[in-house]
Scaffold this active site. Structure first.
Site, short mmCIF file in Angstrom:
data_model
loop_
_atom_site.label_atom_id
_atom_site.label_comp_id
_atom_site.label_asym_id
_atom_site.label_seq_id
_atom_site.Cartn_x
_atom_site.Cartn_y
_atom_site.Cartn_z
N GLU A 1 0.82 -1.20 0.00
CA GLU A 1 0.00 0.00 0.00
C GLU A 1 0.86 1.27 0.00
O GLU A 1 0.57 2.24 -0.71
CB GLU A 1 -0.92 0.02 1.23
N GLN B 1 11.79 -39.59 2.04
CA GLN B 1 10.73 -40.50 2.47
C GLN B 1 10.32 -40.21 3.91
O GLN B 1 9.15 -40.36 4.27
CB GLN B 1 11.19 -41.95 2.33
#
Length: 344
Positions: free
Chosen positions: A53, A294
């Site tokens: 902004e 894994q």
């Protein structure tokens, strides 16, 4: 597509420019529109610098137009003092009469307070335009602040018959990527704050884990070395990039080389996650071997998985990690190699 959706979509486009540097803050984009014409744009480029902004308002050449304009923001304007002043206060002070917000901020210090502050000041606020797209934009930020762990990406390349490498005790790894897909891996590294490998990968592949074939900042390098048995001459220990070694032993840290002691009698992944959150690491890329990857899969400790499917056939070697069935998956062709992307 409505007018509000069109400008929020532009906010999303702008926000993505902060992918490599906004963390640990969220990616945010802002657009200011006066009588159907964009007069200002901005995004949050870097943590500690102006929010979207602020940058959008600064880009407006004639600030007198702000009093008849609408500001579009992908994420709710902040209402608290952090490294920068509240954006909600700036919008009110500049007299912008209408604010359109993509989604509310999940961060506890904001969480609707910015919207409430704007409404109490008489600003017309609309919330929830392209909400799901805007939420997806800040998913890394949400994971860090709500799940209290980094956003985790797992990545590997595997052969057509399901191996990631041949069995070896030395020598170079099998190359399953192409120069183009390898470049994409470096792009992924630039988009993550930290990168993790296990001891075997560090020893056999001797990787640098740096961004060499892409523009961007090198990620924090992480390696698991329980007994501190890795040779000191590895590229990971060249002190060129901050590196953290997770170990069971006590060791004195050195410049750009930090040793973190873990309890290896317990699950080490939660311990690593806690350490990374303490360091405000929002994103983690795991490039380890099959066992390390894994372990993340087995504990459901991942958010994105990218797998390169090479046409090469190895016939034997180190089996690729196994992904459970049922997760959504997209496919993309990169330089003739199919890449599958699993996500939640």
């Amino acid at each position: 597509m409505t007018t509000d959706e069109k400008y929020i979509r532009r906010c999303i486009q702008l926000a993505r420019n902060g992918l490599c540097n906004a963390a640990p803050n969220p990616m945010v984009g802002a657009v200011i529109v006066y009588q159907g014409r964009i007069i200002g744009e901005g995004y949050h480029a870097r943590c500690g610098e102006g929010h979207a902004e602020v940058n959008a308002i600064r880009s407006v050449k004639d600030e007198s137009l702000l009093k008849d304009s609408t500001i579009y923001v992908s994420l709710e304007p902040c209402s608290h003092y952090g490294k920068t002043p509240p954006c909600a206060d700036l919008i009110i002070r500049k007299g912008i009469p209408r604010v359109v917000v993509g989604c509310t901020d999940p961060f506890p210090l904001v969480a609707g307070r910015g919207i409430r502050k704007l409404k109490e000041a008489g600003v017309d606020v609309k919330v929830g335009v392209l909400e799901e797209e805007c939420k997806a934009l800040i998913k890394r930020f949400v994971t860090q602040n709500i799940s209290k762990r980094p956003y985790i990406t797992l990545k590997w390349a595997q052969s057509a018959d399901g191996f990631i490498d041949v069995e070896r005790t030395s020598g170079q790894p099998v190359v399953l990527s192409t120069p183009i897909t390898s470049m994409y891996v470096h792009k992924q590294r630039a988009e993550h704050q930290a990168i993790l490998v296990g001891r075997r990968t560090a020893l056999l592949d001797n990787p640098s884990l740096t961004v060499r074939n892409w523009y961007g900042k090198n990620p924090l390098r992480l390696v698991i070395d329980k007994d501190l048995s890795l040779p000191a001459g590895l590229k990971l220990f060249d002190r060129s990039v901050p590196t953290v070694v997770f170990t069971a032993r006590e060791a004195a840290s050195e410049p750009n080389l930090t040793y973190v002691q873990l309890d290896f009698s317990q699950d080490i992944l939660p311990q690593i996650m806690n350490e990374l959150i303490e360091r405000k690491i929002q994103t983690l890329l795991v490039e380890g071997g099959s066992c390390l990857l894994q372990s993340f899969l087995d504990e459901e400790l991942w958010d994105d998985i990218f797998i390169e499917h090479s046409a090469q056939i190895l016939r034997q070697g180190v089996a690729a990690p196994a992904v459970k069935k049922g997760y959504p998956c997209d496919y993309e062709l990169r330089d003739s190699i199919c890449v599958s992307h699993y996500y939640r």
